[in-house]
Write an enzyme that holds these catalytic residues in place. Structure first.
Site, short mmCIF file in Angstrom:
data_model
loop_
_atom_site.label_atom_id
_atom_site.label_comp_id
_atom_site.label_asym_id
_atom_site.label_seq_id
_atom_site.Cartn_x
_atom_site.Cartn_y
_atom_site.Cartn_z
N ALA A 1 -4.61 -5.56 10.81
CA ALA A 1 -5.98 -5.50 9.67
C ALA A 1 -5.20 -6.39 8.18
O ALA A 1 -3.76 -6.18 7.92
CB ALA A 1 -6.07 -4.31 9.29
N CYS A 2 -5.68 -7.14 7.92
CA CYS A 2 -4.88 -8.22 7.04
C CYS A 2 -5.01 -7.84 6.08
O CYS A 2 -6.04 -6.44 5.40
CB CYS A 2 -6.27 -9.75 6.68
SG CYS A 2 -5.73 -10.39 5.32
#
Lengths: 119, 97, 122, 97, 122, 119
Positions: free
Chosen positions: F77-78
């Site tokens: 996940a960014c």
């Protein structure tokens, strides 16, 4: 006038939460009462206190929390929509809680207006 | 009944659908990306001019400014969030998401 | 307007399965149905696809919900309006739909929409 | 280059934009709500027929079934997720979201 | 294709502010710019609005980011393509844009798109 | 073939995560390698383990977690997108973690394909 708000999109990803907030703020300033903000679909993501946007950006969840507690309304996240998206009681902002769609029905019934914001 | 439209007419049929169902006389308020409809130079200027013959048309000023839309189809009125509230005082609301 | 009875219209505008709006909209309608309000549901644009017969969702591993619209009748939600123009544009007729509905002109749906206290788009 | 389109042509300009930029010969795969484009009876059947003159056109079978689309424009091929993978083996991918 | 250099095109397709896609797309481009790949950015459809001069976002309490596109040059992202048809449809000309770009026909953008190893739409 | 996946929408609200999953599953079955699934925009919501959908529905986060751990890829996940939406390290599914956009760039560079799924 008594106003209910239905918010159907999460913070940041769409403008819906911003517009709903600006509307609520203006309505309060004009002497109206916000009865409740009901969160549905991805809208439930507005209720998590874990949001941590960049310092120079608005904090959408905190802003709702402050407006709600100052003006005595609740930010209510639909339980079924919350469960799908991993939003739980433990994550709630101050002034936020999880409830059922029956509460939205009550909000629709008891207010002069129900406004929907979404995408 | 106040109709709000929040999608760009280039990207969504929301405006066309709203116009098809709205009663004559009902105010129509463009917000968010919906405001691209009311540019005087855009492809939808003629649709807005036609709509104005039967319905009052509003656009949300902060959304216009955010999108640098300065020149509107003649007859379109601009409102702030407080003007949005004024419209909601008078009308029930139908938001065409 | 009768006291404490509100006219609430749900407007289905999106195709099923590509997004959850129609499905979660249906969940909302089912709950509201218990509150003895004057409910109606309008199907406009791609919303009419929600009622199409023969949807088989096993292949995309989602629950189908088209048949749940048939159950609305049992909840006393009997006002189901379908926009004729939206059907025509999509090459559909009433026979393609799973549920008994009133197929109406846009103007007539607009009139009924205009009588509502609350309109919610899904 | 494989182009994928996942939006209903009634609700989004994605298909028209993709067609405008795709090179002749490039395969086009309709998935999710995009599959409404390839119905033989729909408003976009003629666009698909035109596209088929220059480009192979595919539609994802599980998405067709989920939406009860049985009758396709002639020449449109159906694939499963494994056929989607086959196309990706041969082509780089351009997903028109 | 040069070894280890990939051709990556970002395609901006949405109007700014109504959703975050363009802004988060720009954040992605800024990071990728540090990796010395062959980057380009195409503006298609409502994506061209992101480059419009004079956007003032104070009234909606959002950060403006149009000017950040001007900074791309400093990151050696110099290939900015704008679709002429999209500009025309929106009554815009090159003078309305904040940034130096190449305004190209759809077919020419399509050709450059077709040379890419990776295409990401925002 | 080595394949990277970029997923730009959250679970349930859009079909993107379902399609990406079905594609990944099919690719693995055909002998390809999924290198990583990178979550961006609302896509980061796929990585929370708190999701609790109805019993008779698919559990999207759990399904990704199982596929990732079984086949040795990560669900990433960014960090900037996660912070905006209240997704934190503590919420991560097994096989999931939070990382920067540089990692996505590496994924784009080192794989034969990068496929995007979104709305």
């Amino acid at each position: 006038m008594n106003i209910g708000i239905l918010l159907k999109e999460g913070p940041y990803n769409h403008q819906a939460s911003d517009t709903a907030y600006k509307f609520a703020e203006a309505a309060i300033q004009k002497g109206h009462r916000i009865d409740a903000v009901f969160l549905y679909n991805d809208g439930v993501i507005n209720a998590t206190k874990l949001g941590d946007p960049p310092q120079d950006d608005r904090n959408i969840a905190e802003r709702w929390s402050a407006l709600a507690t100052e003006h005595g309304f609740e930010v209510l996240a639909c339980i079924a929509a919350s469960k799908r998206r991993g939003i739980t009681d433990e994550l709630m902002i101050r002034g936020g809680s999880i409830t059922g769609l029956g509460t939205l029905t009550d909000i629709a019934i008891r207010n002069d207006r129900l406004l929907t914001f979404g995408d | 009944m106040l109709h709000t439209i929040n999608k760009s007419p280039f990207e969504s049929p929301s405006m066309q659908e709203c116009i098809r169902f709205a009663a004559p006389g009902d105010p129509v308020l463009f917000i968010e990306n919906g405001v691209y409809a009311v540019q005087s130079s855009g492809r939808y200027a003629s649709d807005i001019a036609t709509l104005l013959k039967t319905n009052p048309v509003y656009a949300l000023q902060p959304d216009l400014e955010a999108r640098a839309i300065g020149s509107l189809v003649e007859g379109v009125k601009t409102v702030g969030y407080d003007g949005f509230v004024d419209l909601v005082e008078v009308h029930r609301v139908n938001s065409w998401l | 307007m009768e006291e404490n009875i509100k006219k609430i219209m749900h407007v289905m505008r999106r195709a099923p399965h590509g997004s959850i709006y129609t499905y979660e909209g249906l969940e909302m309608i089912l709950i509201m149905a218990a509150y003895e309000q004057d409910l109606s549901v309008a199907f406009i644009g791609d919303g009419v696809y929600a009622l199409k017969k023969g949807q088989e969702t096993e292949g995309i591993s989602m629950k189908g919900f088209a048949k749940t619209f048939m159950a609305l009748d049992g909840y006393d939600v009997e006002k189901l309006y379908v926009d004729r123009t939206s059907l025509d544009e999509r090459g559909l007729t009433e026979e393609d739909l799973l549920v008994d509905v009133e197929v109406l002109d846009s103007a007539e749906i607009g009139r009924r929409m205009n009588e509502q206290d609350v309109v919610i788009h899904h």
